[in-house]
Structure formats: structure tokens, C-alpha cells
Design an enzyme around this catalytic site. Sequence first.
Site, PDB file in Angstrom:
ATOM      1  N   TYR A  30       0.854  -1.185   0.000  1.00  0.00           N
ATOM      2  CA  TYR A  30       0.000   0.000   0.000  1.00  0.00           C
ATOM      3  C   TYR A  30       0.890   1.235   0.000  1.00  0.00           C
ATOM      4  CZ  TYR A  30      -3.486   3.428   1.688  1.00  0.00           C
ATOM      5  OH  TYR A  30      -4.314   4.519   1.833  1.00  0.00           O
ATOM      6  N   ASP A  72       9.264   2.650  -0.669  1.00  0.00           N
ATOM      7  CA  ASP A  72       8.252   3.320   0.154  1.00  0.00           C
ATOM      8  C   ASP A  72       8.586   3.009   1.613  1.00  0.00           C
ATOM      9  OD1 ASP A  72       4.586   3.153   0.415  1.00  0.00           O
ATOM     10  OD2 ASP A  72       6.140   4.042   1.691  1.00  0.00           O
ATOM     11  N   LYS A 121       4.844   9.186   8.613  1.00  0.00           N
ATOM     12  CA  LYS A 121       4.790   8.642   9.976  1.00  0.00           C
ATOM     13  C   LYS A 121       5.887   9.169  10.894  1.00  0.00           C
ATOM     14  CE  LYS A 121       2.490   4.594   8.024  1.00  0.00           C
ATOM     15  NZ  LYS A 121       1.105   4.603   8.521  1.00  0.00           N
TER      16      LYS A 121
HETATM   17  P1  KE4 Z   1      -0.697   8.248   4.553  1.00  0.00           P
HETATM   18  O1  KE4 Z   1      -1.166   8.956   3.312  1.00  0.00           O
HETATM   19  O2  KE4 Z   1      -1.812   7.463   5.237  1.00  0.00           O
HETATM   20  O3  KE4 Z   1       0.074   9.154   5.515  1.00  0.00           O
HETATM   21  O4  KE4 Z   1       0.426   7.177   4.086  1.00  0.00           O
HETATM   22  C1  KE4 Z   1       0.067   6.222   3.123  1.00  0.00           C
HETATM   23  C2  KE4 Z   1       1.009   5.043   3.241  1.00  0.00           C
HETATM   24  C3  KE4 Z   1       2.036   4.916   2.317  1.00  0.00           C
HETATM   25  N1  KE4 Z   1       2.914   3.890   2.381  1.00  0.00           N
HETATM   26  C4  KE4 Z   1       2.815   2.959   3.353  1.00  0.00           C
HETATM   27  C5  KE4 Z   1       3.809   1.834   3.384  1.00  0.00           C
HETATM   28  C6  KE4 Z   1       1.773   3.039   4.327  1.00  0.00           C
HETATM   29  O5  KE4 Z   1       1.679   2.085   5.281  1.00  0.00           O
HETATM   30  C7  KE4 Z   1       0.870   4.102   4.276  1.00  0.00           C
HETATM   31  C8  KE4 Z   1      -0.256   4.260   5.280  1.00  0.00           C
HETATM   32  N2  KE4 Z   1      -0.355   3.210   6.259  1.00  0.00           N
HETATM   33  C9  KE4 Z   1      -1.667   2.962   6.767  1.00  0.00           C
HETATM   34  C10 KE4 Z   1      -1.582   1.714   7.664  1.00  0.00           C
HETATM   35  N3  KE4 Z   1      -1.496   0.530   6.893  1.00  0.00           N
HETATM   36  C11 KE4 Z   1      -2.220   4.143   7.492  1.00  0.00           C
HETATM   37  C12 KE4 Z   1      -3.468   3.872   8.295  1.00  0.00           C
HETATM   38  C13 KE4 Z   1      -4.688   4.379   7.588  1.00  0.00           C
HETATM   39  O6  KE4 Z   1      -4.826   4.203   6.361  1.00  0.00           O
HETATM   40  O7  KE4 Z   1      -5.513   4.959   8.309  1.00  0.00           O
END
Ligand code: KE4
Length: 426
Positions: A144, A239, A267
Site C-alpha cells: 500500500y 516506500d 509517519k
Molecule cells: P498516509 O497517506 O496514510 O500518511 O500514508 C500512506 C502510506 C504509504 N505507504 C505505506 C507503506 C503506508 O503504510 C501508508 C499508510 N499506512 C496505513 C496503515 N497501513 C495508514 C493507516 C490508515 O490508512 O488509516
Amino acid sequence: MRYQRSSALFAEAKKYIPGGVNSPVRAFKAVGGEPIFIKNAKGAYLHDEDGNAYVDYISSWGPLLFGHAHQPVLDAVIEKAKAGTSFGIPTEIETRLAELAVKMVPNIDKIRFVNSGTEACMSAVRLARGYTGKDKIIKFAGCYHGHSDSFLIQAGSGAVTFGSPNSPGVTQGTAKDTLLATYNNLDNVKELVAANKGEIAAIILEPVAGNMGCIIPTDEFIKGLRALCTQEGILLLFDEVMTGFRLAAGGAQEVLGIAADIVMFGKVIGGGLPVGAFAASAEIMAHLAPEGPVYQAGTLSGNPLAMSAGLAMLTEIDNNPEVFESLENKTAYLHKGIAEVLTERGIAHQINRFGSMISVHFCEEPVVDFASSAKGNNDSFKKYFHGMLDQGIYLPPSAFESYFLNDAISYTDLDKTIDAVRNCKL
Ligand code: KE4
């Protein structure tokens, strides 16, 4: 545990916010039941609106490496807020955080701050396409990279044809430029590259995956990707939104010993406030506006309030490198304890762990990619999640997530967690 106030707040939230949440995973759809609402948190503990306390294993999905309301981060944010939160005009603190990140992370000369991991990954792909002049990207099933259209793609009809949208609103025109590969399967990637010779700008992956549970790349896979990208003139995009500043100061690049061409962060780099970033060599970053033609922008990008949290967090890490060994030891202790209890109970399970990322899967076979992760028994997972929640342990509400330990978690908390696994009705 009583959840009455959380339940009432959830009902009220649903009147004004789609699904009552601002990010889908929070709604507990994957585990059933209703989400708890948090009143406050400190260190390792969450406190909900009904007065229940929980040991927190998501740490806001990764950012809070030292636990909630970590004093040096709090102090920095409170101080900075008094001087104004955002100007849309350059400030010194952006340079200070950029300088520290460049010092800590291998293979990068320059970094651009944005406001989320999605923005970081979306912008990095645009930069890769602009730099190479090619359109297609390869991503991996189960990885993701945020909710940008190019990433919301599932396997297409043929093994080596383009992907198809996995969300309404994503067009076929977008999907045709995203190819989907299988994680840890280098031959599959080589097949896709050969079938799209000279058309691929980038391969993007989570260098240690955390969105299908925690999945560790094989040495052959990750080294093979690097060699393939070098040979084919494809950019390798790591990523590191989850792994960056969590697996080590230098993230997955440091621990795996692999140099990516563009690295994305989120994060931890924001210390709990909205910060994302992408970084690369000066040569690649020179293609980014205003220096170069690849456009990318953001009203609150680099805002001093978020920068102050990020700078305090990275400074804490830089000054306390032993945090990684502490987190590794605590996660290994948890791994051993849960494995012993589930084995004693005769419950089929797999536990994947890398640094302070760990996931528990209720299945017989090793979990090495999305397909094997999807074989986990979701009924068992639901019982496990709620059984732990009712005993004051907050785990990620989905079998396709990784736990993120924070260093405020004590060995007493870990023993409480292991005991809770023993008492769970599975
Ligand atoms: P954000 O746009 O949510 O800050 O980051 C996206 C993203 C990009 N790359 C990786 C590897 C990620 O894990 C994420 C976001 N992680 C999720 C948890 N699996 C955030 C939690 C959510 O979607 O509320």
C-alpha cells in the site's frame, strides 16, 4: 470493558463523517464491532472515553516511536506554536529537518516535505516518470502506497498486462500504466519488465512490507530488484513510510544494504504531526519544480509546526540510537511469548517480525506474499482482536496490518499482552 460512550460518539460521528471515521481502517469493518474513541494517551497507554486503558500496539500507525505525548516532541510543538503555526513562506526549521534527514538516511542528497505518505509516494512516482520519460510503474499486490489513483489497482486480466482499478473513481486510463507483480517473486517482475521493455519508469515497493501483515523480502528478491532496475534503467522506489526511521536511523536501506533511487517517508518523520517526504540524489531531485519541470506543491508542506515535531523526533532518534535495539529486543520477546502460548494451545499460526514490526497470522503456511497472507483465518483473527481489546490490548483492527511497537512499552506490558493471548477465546 464498557464501551457505551464510544458507541454514542460513533453514532454521532456517523451523522457528519462518512462511516464515522476519517480513515476507513479505523471503523473496525475488518474485525466487526464498533471502534473505541480515545480521550488521551501517554507513553504506552491509550485511554478511551469510557475510562478503559489499553497497551497501544499501533502507535498512531507507526509515528510514535517513543510512545504517546513524548515530552521532547510536546515541548517543541508547544514552543513552536507560540511563534505561529504556518506562513507559506520559507522558515529555517525546514532546512534543519532536511539537513538531519539527509545526514541519517543513506543515498539521498535532497528531500522535499509534503503532508502525508500518499503525497510522498504520488509525487515520487511523478518525479520518476518525469525523470525517465516513461509512463508505466510496477507495484506489488498487497503493498500500500496511499490512496493516489495509480496505486488503487488490482491484478489485470493477463499475467503481464496492465492492472485494473480496485476502486470506483479510478479510471482505466490510469490503471493501464500500473502493472501488478507478486511480492518476493523476482521471476514475475522480470516477466513484466520483458513484456513492457523500455516502458517502465519505476518499480515501487515497501522494502519490508507492513500492509499485508509484516512480510520480509528474501535476499534474492530485493537484491534482484536492484540489479534489474540498474540493468533496465528503471528507478527503484522504496516506500519507507512505515520503515523509515523505524527499522534504523537509515531505515530499510540501511538494514537491507540496498540503495534505492527515490525513498519516501511519512509517519515517524512527522513525530505524530502530518509530514511526508520524498528524497533522492541531487541529480534526480533537480528535476523537481521550481528547479526542474516536474510539478509538485503544497500549502502546508514544511509548515513550522509539523517540522518542529519531526525535528524533535529525529533529534531524539539521532541522540538515542539504542532505541532500535530496545525495540528489537521487546518485539522479539513478544514474538517468543505469543508463539509459545499459541503453540501450547495447539493453534496454527505464523508470526512475521522485522525490527519493531510484527504480525500474527492464523494459518499453517508461511506468509510470504499477499496470497499467503489472505489465507489467514479471519474468524480467528476477529476473536483474537476483540479478545485482546477486552483485556486492554489495542492491536491493529485488520489481519493485513503490522503492529508498531513504541519504546514506552515495558516488559510488564509485554507480559500482560502474552497473558492476554493465553486467555483469549479463539
Ligand atoms: P498516509 O497517506 O496514510 O500518511 O500514508 C500512506 C502510506 C504509504 N505507504 C505505506 C507503506 C503506508 O503504510 C501508508 C499508510 N499506512 C496505513 C496503515 N497501513 C495508514 C493507516 C490508515 O490508512 O488509516
